[in-house]
Motif scaffolding. Structure first.
Motif, short mmCIF file in Angstrom:
data_model
loop_
_atom_site.label_atom_id
_atom_site.label_comp_id
_atom_site.label_asym_id
_atom_site.label_seq_id
_atom_site.Cartn_x
_atom_site.Cartn_y
_atom_site.Cartn_z
N HIS A 123 1.41 -1.14 -0.18
CA HIS A 123 -0.19 0.29 -0.51
C HIS A 123 1.43 1.09 -0.03
CE1 HIS A 123 -2.58 3.03 1.78
NE2 HIS A 123 -3.65 2.40 1.56
N SER A 124 0.18 2.75 0.14
CA SER A 124 1.90 3.52 -0.59
C SER A 124 2.46 4.36 0.49
CB SER A 124 0.62 4.61 -1.17
OG SER A 124 -0.26 5.08 -0.55
N SER A 125 1.21 3.91 1.84
CA SER A 125 2.40 4.40 3.41
C SER A 125 2.98 4.16 3.01
CB SER A 125 1.52 4.84 4.40
OG SER A 125 0.49 3.64 4.35
N TYR A 126 3.00 2.27 3.95
CA TYR A 126 4.08 1.51 3.76
C TYR A 126 4.90 0.76 2.78
CZ TYR A 126 2.10 0.81 8.14
OH TYR A 126 1.06 1.23 9.22
N GLU A 161 10.45 11.27 -1.05
CA GLU A 161 9.37 9.87 -0.45
C GLU A 161 9.70 9.60 1.54
OE1 GLU A 161 7.10 5.56 -1.18
OE2 GLU A 161 9.78 5.73 -2.04
N GLU A 163 9.30 8.95 5.41
CA GLU A 163 7.26 8.67 6.14
C GLU A 163 8.28 8.33 7.21
OE1 GLU A 163 4.88 8.94 5.65
OE2 GLU A 163 4.67 8.88 2.87
N HIS A 188 1.79 4.04 10.76
CA HIS A 188 2.58 5.43 10.34
C HIS A 188 1.86 6.17 11.08
CE1 HIS A 188 2.00 8.23 7.28
NE2 HIS A 188 3.04 7.32 6.73
N GLY A 190 0.68 9.30 11.23
CA GLY A 190 -0.80 9.87 10.48
C GLY A 190 -0.86 8.85 10.07
N SER A 192 -3.05 7.02 7.38
CA SER A 192 -2.69 6.53 6.88
C SER A 192 -3.22 5.97 5.83
CB SER A 192 -1.00 5.97 6.31
OG SER A 192 -1.52 4.28 7.19
#
Length: 199
Positions: A123-126, A161, A163, A188, A190, A192
């Protein structure tokens, strides 16, 4: 089959006094005890080599900090020696019950199947964790004697990128994993997953 000789010129006495007036029993110094061929060998010949090749995961001698670092190293080199091997290592460190919904990533997810766990990492955040270029520990906190939290800043492979993630580690007490540090959650910094994720 005799395992040792009971009479020999080079023998020692097992008793200091004769037993029932008989000659004392003796054992040869030169004889050696040999294992019989019919005694089963419970360890295979390649046992030690197979132990070295066992899948990487939690070890009893890892501290909480080391457990976090080994997981991050696995994610940094995620596709070595095979695709998503780093995520497999994370799954082995995961301390959730595969038969119950878990808050490992924050919201309740059914993570019992590895494929669902793997999809969340893509997934985009991880995904910033997969093959990341740089990382830095921002803070560490011992919440209790057997609970540890660490915040880590990660720079990914894509431009701009970056995080921040929080690992929560706990030391299992009792059972077959007694004393091992396992990951309770990887969050995360935030919101996410607020939009949801198809896992």
């Amino acid at each position: 089959m005799s395992l040792c000789s009971l009479s020999s010129p080079q023998s020692i006495s097992l008793f200091s006094k004769p037993f029932n007036g008989d000659k004392p029993a003796s054992v040869s110094l030169s004889s050696r005890v040999r294992a019989s061929a019919d005694v089963p060998d419970f360890l295979s010949a390649d046992w030690l080599e197979s132990r070295r090749k066992r899948p990487f995961g939690p070890r009893l001698n890892f501290s909480a900090e080391e457990a976090v670092q080994y997981q991050l190293d696995a994610l940094k080199y995620n596709d070595q020696p095979r695709q998503d091997y780093g995520i497999e290592v994370m799954y082995r460190f995961a301390g959730f019950d595969p038969f119950e919904r878990s808050t490992y990533f924050g919201p309740f997810f059914d993570l019992g199947q590895f494929e669902r766990f793997r999809r969340i990492f893509h997934h985009s955040s991880y995904r910033v964790l997969l093959g990341h270029k740089e990382r830095q520990t921002l803070s560490s906190l011992w919440v209790k004697e057997n609970r540890f939290k660490q915040r880590v800043w990660i720079r990914g492979t894509r431009p701009e990128e970056e995080e921040i993630f929080q690992f929560t580690m706990f030391q299992r007490v009792g059972g077959s994993w007694d004393g091992y540090w396992l990951t309770e959650s990887l969050l995360h910094d935030g919101d996410s997953l607020s939009g949801g994720v198809a896992y």
